[in-house]
Design an enzyme around this catalytic site. Structure first.
Site, PDB file in Angstrom:
ATOM      1  N   ASN A 129       0.843  -1.207   0.000  1.00  0.00           N
ATOM      2  CA  ASN A 129       0.000   0.000   0.000  1.00  0.00           C
ATOM      3  C   ASN A 129       0.874   1.252   0.000  1.00  0.00           C
ATOM      4  OD1 ASN A 129       0.589   0.746   2.846  1.00  0.00           O
ATOM      5  ND2 ASN A 129      -0.399  -1.231   3.224  1.00  0.00           N
ATOM      6  N   LYS A 185       8.913 -17.140 -10.719  1.00  0.00           N
ATOM      7  CA  LYS A 185       8.146 -16.053 -11.344  1.00  0.00           C
ATOM      8  C   LYS A 185       6.965 -16.591 -12.154  1.00  0.00           C
ATOM      9  CE  LYS A 185       8.700 -12.187 -14.460  1.00  0.00           C
ATOM     10  NZ  LYS A 185       9.430 -11.728 -15.615  1.00  0.00           N
ATOM     11  N   LYS A 202     -10.622  -4.409  19.159  1.00  0.00           N
ATOM     12  CA  LYS A 202      -9.203  -4.730  19.328  1.00  0.00           C
ATOM     13  C   LYS A 202      -8.686  -4.435  20.738  1.00  0.00           C
ATOM     14  CE  LYS A 202      -8.497  -3.831  14.382  1.00  0.00           C
ATOM     15  NZ  LYS A 202      -7.532  -3.807  13.297  1.00  0.00           N
ATOM     16  N   ASP A 207      -4.366  -6.240   4.628  1.00  0.00           N
ATOM     17  CA  ASP A 207      -5.449  -7.044   5.210  1.00  0.00           C
ATOM     18  C   ASP A 207      -5.540  -8.425   4.572  1.00  0.00           C
ATOM     19  OD1 ASP A 207      -6.279  -5.194   7.071  1.00  0.00           O
ATOM     20  OD2 ASP A 207      -7.587  -4.151   5.650  1.00  0.00           O
TER      21      ASP A 207
END
Ligand code: CTP
Length: 399
Positions: A208, A287, A342, A277
């Protein structure tokens, strides 16, 4: 912010590294300090007085008797000073300071100061290691002054070893630490930062946009406030903050392993990292090649372990756990849900997508939400400042 409107005395003695004091002066001025340079006679042989006068925008003090009207100037300066740094400090000046000798503008002023003092020795390795120099440095350290160890490397005398004046940014950083209140002293802070990287095959991955800037800012601020900081970070293009122990990881599993390994000793855990996630179920060992006739590729993904949730289950009552929440909508509602899910003490929530806050920006705007339902808004400001306010709130809640 620590240098804003502070009176700093920059002492320069006669060493070849005197040229580095020019850059140190620029950094201090840029940070908002009012700097007065004090030079010994020998220092003036290395860099001209005009350079320091122009850059500091203050007269340089080097001759106590030059202007009789200002003959007590050194006392005024000493009383006004918020910090002193002597860079470079020669063996000769160090010896005089240790003995309390006052025979020039610098040594005389130093006898009158009561503020924090940093001494940056710089000389030939044999001189630096000489028992008398070491003894003098010990005296100054025992007196409460800060001694910045010299770097090792090739010296002006062509020898290699300890004795180089550290780079100006490093001296500046340690001065900042010297002036920061040590309200995290004795605390161990465990921080995660940056993205995680989940392998598809040996050359491709899923990740990300996290830059790591927020997590690194928290680590830097915590170290300056006296904490023992461990920073578990995914791949980012950032220098490790001075004094911070950095552990580099790639995947969520690696981050989880390191966080759990260091969890037991932590007093405060701050999970800034943007953890993937999902990860490919079955990363290939070679590959993935293009297949003729196929213009689509499907990746089977599986949820990663939620590290923060795991820590929330394991944490003791004494440990303070902070999460970060990146949301695109319903910020408060979603963040509050994450606190419960959490088992967090606090969550720092921000809306991602805005240009001036979130992943890549140097600034951030967050809402802190606490376990008891209360909240506090941190308006848009530099990530370093956000980090310090975050720590203020943690300390407040831990009291
Ligand atoms: N987090 C974690 N492990 C994961 C996912 C998230 O430790 N596998 C932590 C992050 O470091 C952050 C907090 O959980 O401190 C919230 O992350 P965020 O991405 O906002 O929330 P998620 O729990 O992943 O939920 P969602 O993506 O559905 O908003």
């Amino acid at each position: 912010m620590i240098f804003e409107n502070k009176h700093i005395l920059l002492g320069i003695t006669g060493g070849i590294a005197a040229y580095k004091a020019v850059e140190l002066l620029r950094l201090l001025k840029k940070a908002g300090a009012d700097v007065t340079v004090i030079m010994t006679e020998n220092a003036k042989k290395f860099v001209g007085i005009t350079t320091f006068e122009v850059l500091s925008e203050n007269p340089v003090l080097s001759d106590l008797y030059f202007d009789t009207n200002t003959s007590v100037k050194h006392i005024d300066l000493a009383q006004k000073a918020d910090a002193v740094v002597i860079a470079p400090a020669t063996a000769n000046t160090i010896a005089k300071l240790a003995a309390g000798i006052a025979d020039n503008a610098l040594t005389t002023t130093l006898l009158a100061v009561t503020c924090p003092v940093m001494v940056c020795p710089s000389m030939n390795t044999d001189m630096y290691q000489n028992i008398r120099v070491q003894r003098n440095l010990d005296i100054l350290e025992k007196d409460g002054w800060h001694i910045l160890d010299p770097d090792s490397g090739v010296l002006a005398c062509k020898t290699t070893g300890a004795g180089r004046l550290p780079e100006p940014w490093f001296i500046f950083d340690r001065m900042e630490a010297m002036l920061t209140r040590k309200d995290l002293k004795g605390k161990r802070v465990l921080i995660s930062a940056g993205p995680t990287v989940e392998a598809i095959d040996p050359v491709r991955f899923i990740s990300n946009h996290s830059s790591g800037k927020m997590g690194f800012a928290v680590a830097k601020a915590a170290e300056k406030r006296g904490a023992d900081v461990t920073l578990v970070s995914g791949p980012v293009h950032l220098e490790t903050p001075v004094g911070v122990t950095r552990i580099s990881i790639e995947s969520c599993d690696e981050m989880a392993a390191q966080m759990l390994l260091h969890l037991g000793e932590a007093d405060i855990i701050i999970k800034v990292a943007a953890v993937a996630d999902y990860r490919p179920i079955d990363p290939k060992s070679s590959k993935i090649k293009k297949k003729d006739g196929h213009n689509e590729l499907t990746l089977d993904m599986v949820e990663t372990q939620d590290i923060l949730k795991l820590i929330g289950e394991k944490k003791t009552k004494k440990q303070f756990l902070v999460g970060f929440a990146a949301e695109t909508e319903d910020l408060e509602k979603n963040a509050a849900l994450k606190i419960k899910k959490k088992n967090l003490d606090m969550i720092a929530a921000n809306l991602v997508g805005a240009e001036d806050s979130g992943f890549k920006a140097d600034t951030n705007k967050v809402k802190l939400i606490f376990r008891d339902g209360s909240s506090s808004d941190i308006p848009l400001m530099k990530k370093e400042q956000v980090a310090n306010i975050l720590i203020d709130h943690i300390l407040d809640k831990m009291r």
